[in-house]
Design an enzyme around this catalytic site. Structure first.
Site, PDB file in Angstrom:
ATOM      1  N   ASN A  14      35.656  12.446  -7.114  1.00  0.00           N
ATOM      2  CA  ASN A  14      35.632  10.987  -7.219  1.00  0.00           C
ATOM      3  C   ASN A  14      34.166  10.558  -7.296  1.00  0.00           C
ATOM      4  O   ASN A  14      33.446  10.640  -6.312  1.00  0.00           O
ATOM      5  CB  ASN A  14      36.317  10.378  -5.981  1.00  0.00           C
ATOM      6  CG  ASN A  14      36.189   8.868  -5.946  1.00  0.00           C
ATOM      7  OD1 ASN A  14      35.773   8.244  -6.931  1.00  0.00           O
ATOM      8  ND2 ASN A  14      36.543   8.256  -4.826  1.00  0.00           N
ATOM      9  N   LYS A  16      32.960   7.615  -7.735  1.00  0.00           N
ATOM     10  CA  LYS A  16      32.686   6.272  -7.191  1.00  0.00           C
ATOM     11  C   LYS A  16      31.775   5.502  -8.166  1.00  0.00           C
ATOM     12  O   LYS A  16      31.910   5.670  -9.362  1.00  0.00           O
ATOM     13  CB  LYS A  16      32.102   6.389  -5.783  1.00  0.00           C
ATOM     14  CG  LYS A  16      32.967   7.307  -4.892  1.00  0.00           C
ATOM     15  CD  LYS A  16      32.586   7.318  -3.455  1.00  0.00           C
ATOM     16  CE  LYS A  16      33.534   8.242  -2.698  1.00  0.00           C
ATOM     17  NZ  LYS A  16      33.352   8.218  -1.262  1.00  0.00           N
ATOM     18  N   HIS A 101      42.007   3.852  -2.468  1.00  0.00           N
ATOM     19  CA  HIS A 101      40.869   4.516  -1.819  1.00  0.00           C
ATOM     20  C   HIS A 101      40.362   3.625  -0.680  1.00  0.00           C
ATOM     21  O   HIS A 101      40.353   2.398  -0.802  1.00  0.00           O
ATOM     22  CB  HIS A 101      39.754   4.782  -2.833  1.00  0.00           C
ATOM     23  CG  HIS A 101      38.701   5.670  -2.252  1.00  0.00           C
ATOM     24  ND1 HIS A 101      37.700   5.182  -1.447  1.00  0.00           N
ATOM     25  CD2 HIS A 101      38.531   7.017  -2.310  1.00  0.00           C
ATOM     26  CE1 HIS A 101      36.949   6.204  -1.043  1.00  0.00           C
ATOM     27  NE2 HIS A 101      37.429   7.324  -1.563  1.00  0.00           N
ATOM     28  N   GLU A 103      37.538   2.783   0.283  1.00  0.00           N
ATOM     29  CA  GLU A 103      36.484   1.819  -0.060  1.00  0.00           C
ATOM     30  C   GLU A 103      37.094   0.578  -0.717  1.00  0.00           C
ATOM     31  O   GLU A 103      36.618  -0.539  -0.511  1.00  0.00           O
ATOM     32  CB  GLU A 103      35.441   2.487  -0.965  1.00  0.00           C
ATOM     33  CG  GLU A 103      34.558   3.426  -0.150  1.00  0.00           C
ATOM     34  CD  GLU A 103      34.149   4.695  -0.865  1.00  0.00           C
ATOM     35  OE1 GLU A 103      34.193   4.742  -2.102  1.00  0.00           O
ATOM     36  OE2 GLU A 103      33.801   5.666  -0.154  1.00  0.00           O
ATOM     37  N   GLU A 173      42.384  11.002   3.476  1.00  0.00           N
ATOM     38  CA  GLU A 173      40.935  10.875   3.663  1.00  0.00           C
ATOM     39  C   GLU A 173      40.667  10.039   4.919  1.00  0.00           C
ATOM     40  O   GLU A 173      40.739   8.809   4.863  1.00  0.00           O
ATOM     41  CB  GLU A 173      40.303  10.177   2.459  1.00  0.00           C
ATOM     42  CG  GLU A 173      40.494  10.914   1.154  1.00  0.00           C
ATOM     43  CD  GLU A 173      39.430  10.539   0.132  1.00  0.00           C
ATOM     44  OE1 GLU A 173      38.785  11.448  -0.378  1.00  0.00           O
ATOM     45  OE2 GLU A 173      39.230   9.329  -0.130  1.00  0.00           O
ATOM     46  N   GLY A 179      31.667  10.417   3.361  1.00  0.00           N
ATOM     47  CA  GLY A 179      30.247  10.193   3.135  1.00  0.00           C
ATOM     48  C   GLY A 179      29.408  10.256   4.404  1.00  0.00           C
ATOM     49  O   GLY A 179      28.236   9.898   4.400  1.00  0.00           O
ATOM     50  N   SER A 218      33.762  14.375   3.189  1.00  0.00           N
ATOM     51  CA  SER A 218      32.672  15.336   3.429  1.00  0.00           C
ATOM     52  C   SER A 218      33.052  16.780   3.094  1.00  0.00           C
ATOM     53  O   SER A 218      32.635  17.719   3.772  1.00  0.00           O
ATOM     54  CB  SER A 218      32.161  15.229   4.876  1.00  0.00           C
ATOM     55  OG  SER A 218      31.612  13.942   5.104  1.00  0.00           O
TER      56      SER A 218
HETATM   57  P1  13P Z   1      32.605  12.352   0.284  1.00  0.00           P
HETATM   58  O1  13P Z   1      33.088  13.706  -0.206  1.00  0.00           O
HETATM   59  O2  13P Z   1      31.296  11.948  -0.271  1.00  0.00           O
HETATM   60  O3  13P Z   1      32.686  12.271   1.787  1.00  0.00           O
HETATM   61  O4  13P Z   1      33.661  11.274  -0.268  1.00  0.00           O
HETATM   62  C1  13P Z   1      35.008  11.507  -0.091  1.00  0.00           C
HETATM   63  C2  13P Z   1      35.776  10.517  -0.877  1.00  0.00           C
HETATM   64  O5  13P Z   1      35.796   9.351  -0.562  1.00  0.00           O
HETATM   65  C3  13P Z   1      36.489  11.001  -2.060  1.00  0.00           C
HETATM   66  O6  13P Z   1      37.358  10.035  -2.550  1.00  0.00           O
END
Ligand code: 13P
Length: 256
Positions: A14, A16, A101, A103, A173, A179, A218
């Protein structure tokens, strides 16, 4: 009785809000041999670029690379400024989309109800939703993980049938691990992914054994193998470590 896990592993990056279209193109071109390598090991590979890079990635990547949108609107057209519809994605050969997601749940008011409308619309159009669920840090600390995740699964997938959810992918997740470099232990990942599968079984029956459930948060080349060796973790949804081709290749190499 021996249980043979027939679910094909899936590694999905992903991106983003990262990468210019020119950078996305470079990655797409460079990733072609990785898709061939993954195919030999029966692994699906994919990326979810920004809307603006979808077509350039689709055109330049190996034809077996899964290219997913990061979101979609549930209406097919109309007065929805700033949105993108399913027919617009399909015109570019995009058949996958991330939904819910964390976010988007945090910054864009993506509720379970909205996720449900999007998932239903995607399935009706033969597209694959990757439905993201997961609890926040305060919910985790209050021991509410299963309650939250169960509500997300039940409300997001309500009124669907076993035939309709066959191609669905679910991604667990935990928000506190995205992150942050703070990994959920493999025990937590397995426990929650199994709980999601049991919930899917309760809703849809045996088809739940065919639904792929990913872990995300992560995930790095160093820890991906441990997650994917959990019986109910069928792949990974990776943010940061999917952005550079070397790191993406290392993720793949470490699950083969
Ligand atoms: P990270 O792997 O950067 O922690 O992000 C995970 C994520 O949100 C994938 O959709």
């Amino acid at each position: 009785m021996w249980f043979v896990n027939m679910r094909k592993k899936l590694l999905l990056g992903n991106w983003k809000m990262n990468k210019l279209a020119s950078e996305a193109k470079q990655f797409a071109v460079a990733s072609s041999s990785l898709v061939e390598k993954a195919k030999l090991h029966n692994i699906d590979l994919g990326v979810a670029p920004t809307y603006l890079s979808l077509s350039i990635v689709k055109e330049n990547a190996n034809k077996d690379m899964i290219v997913a949108a990061q979101n979609v609107h549930f209406n097919s057209s109309g007065a929805f400024t700033g949105e993108i519809s399913i027919p617009m994605l399909k015109e570019f050969g995009i058949n996958w989309a991330l939904i819910g997601h964390s976010e988007r749940r945090t910054y864009d008011n993506e509720t379970n109800e909205k996720c449900h409308a999007k998932i239903t619309a995607l399935i009706a159009n033969d597209m694959v939703p990757v439905y993201c669920v997961g609890e926040t840090l305060s919910q985790f600390e209050a021991n509410r993980t299963k309650e939250i995740v169960e509500r997300q699964v039940r409300e997001g997938l309500k009124d669907l049938t076993s035939a309709l959810v066959k191609n669905l992918v679910v991604a667990y997740e935990p928000v506190w691990s995205i992150g942050t470099g703070k990994n959920a232990s493999t025990e937590i990942a397995e426990e929650v992914c199994k709980f999601i599968r049991d919930t899917l079984k309760d809703m849809f029956g045996d088809v739940a054994d065919e639904i792929r459930i990913l872990y995300g948060g992560s995930v790095k080349p160093e820890n991906i193998r441990a997650y994917l060796s959990c019986p109910n973790v069928d792949g990974a949804l990776v943010g940061g470590a999917s952005l550079k081709i070397d790191s993406y290749e290392a993720l793949l190499d470490n699950i083969m």
